[in-house]
Design an enzyme around this catalytic site. Structure first.
Site, PDB file in Angstrom:
ATOM      1  CE  LYS A 125       2.042  -5.405   4.946  1.00 38.61           C
ATOM      2  NZ  LYS A 125       1.000  -6.179   4.238  1.00 38.61           N
ATOM      3  NE  ARG A 148      -1.873 -13.169   0.140  1.00 38.84           N
ATOM      4  CZ  ARG A 148      -2.866 -12.326  -0.180  1.00 38.84           C
ATOM      5  NH1 ARG A 148      -4.005 -12.792  -0.653  1.00 38.84           N
ATOM      6  NH2 ARG A 148      -2.712 -11.038  -0.033  1.00 38.84           N
ATOM      7  NE  ARG A 203      -6.269  -7.076  -1.801  1.00 38.46           N
ATOM      8  CZ  ARG A 203      -5.104  -7.223  -1.164  1.00 38.46           C
ATOM      9  NH1 ARG A 203      -4.579  -6.226  -0.483  1.00 38.46           N
ATOM     10  NH2 ARG A 203      -4.471  -8.377  -1.217  1.00 38.46           N
ATOM     11  NE  ARG A 245       4.696 -10.729   2.976  1.00 43.55           N
ATOM     12  CZ  ARG A 245       4.279  -9.942   2.004  1.00 43.55           C
ATOM     13  NH1 ARG A 245       4.831  -8.788   1.774  1.00 43.55           N
ATOM     14  NH2 ARG A 245       3.264 -10.296   1.246  1.00 43.55           N
ATOM     15  NE  ARG A 294      -3.070  -9.281  -4.461  1.00 39.00           N
ATOM     16  CZ  ARG A 294      -2.214  -8.934  -3.504  1.00 39.00           C
ATOM     17  NH1 ARG A 294      -2.053  -7.668  -3.190  1.00 39.00           N
ATOM     18  NH2 ARG A 294      -1.531  -9.840  -2.847  1.00 39.00           N
TER      19      ARG A 294
END
Ligand code: AMP
Length: 209
Positions: free
Chosen positions: A16, A166, A122, A88, A155
């Protein structure tokens, strides 16, 4: 008419953020990512950043009132935006409704297995923030940003344990009530996020018409 006040929902790793950048550019509206805003507060060691950091590092949501204040300021006077990472949860969706009228909400759907696979691959540039994926969109030179030449980093919340947390704490638990909320307002569209970037982008553009 193309919607211009847009919210993107989806699990971490659903692409996203990538789609938000492209959609915002195409529509000429700002891309507003609460994750990016919070990371910048952390980096600048502001009062908000210092409070937010421990939640981010644990993979938990930063308290609603902290994020709400930040996003209210950012949205002031805006007639168009692509919101990425906010709301969220239902409470945040209600807060947002008090600030602006959202025209379209895109929900990016992705299997858990694929989420973990994508997030583990990532990498980000610590200088310009550009996001790469070692599997699907790697940098031209090994682990170095194409734009800055700086070594890419992972990250701190993209580790397997924090990723699982998460997904559970921030997504699985919260998404249902938000989908109901936006579905009742007839602004919700579902997007299959398993395809490549172009395919998903095409679906997202169509869903904004
Ligand atoms: P993201 O870049 O969207 O994955 O966000 C990174 C982290 O920032 C999340 O894991 C949360 O700890 C925090 N965060 C981002 N957006 C929000 C939000 N709307 N509410 C609470 N915490 C948030």
């Amino acid at each position: 008419m193309t919607a211009r006040r847009i919210v993107l929902l989806g699990p971490p790793g659903s692409g996203k953020g990538t789609q938000a950048v492209r959609l915002a550019e195409a529509l000429g509206v700002p891309h507003i990512s609460t994750g990016d805003l919070l990371r910048s507060e952390v980096q600048n060691r502001t009062a908000l950043g210092l409070q937010a950091q421990r939640f981010i590092d644990k993979g938990e949501l930063v308290p609603d009132q902290l994020v709400a204040e930040m996003i209210k300021q950012r949205l002031q006077g805006m007639t168009g935006f692509v919101l990425d990472g906010f709301p969220r949860n239902l409470k945040q969706a209600q807060i947002l409704e008090g600030v602006t009228e959202v025209e379209r909400v895109l929900h990016f759907r992705l299997d858990r297995e694929e989420i973990v696979r994508r997030l583990s691959a990532r990498r980000v540039c610590p200088q310009c923030g550009r996001v790469y994926n070692l599997l699907s969109s790697p940098p031209q030179r090994d682990a170095v940003c194409d734009l800055c030449g700086v070594a890419l980093v992972q990250r701190t919340d993209d580790t397997p344990e924090v990723i699982q947390k998460r997904i559970d704490v921030q997504y699985a638990r919260e998404i249902g009530p938000m989908l109901e909320f936006y579905s009742a307002r007839s602004v919700l569209r579902e997007i299959d996020a398993h395809g490549d970037i172009e395919t998903v982008y095409g679906a997202a553009r169509r869903a904004l018409e």
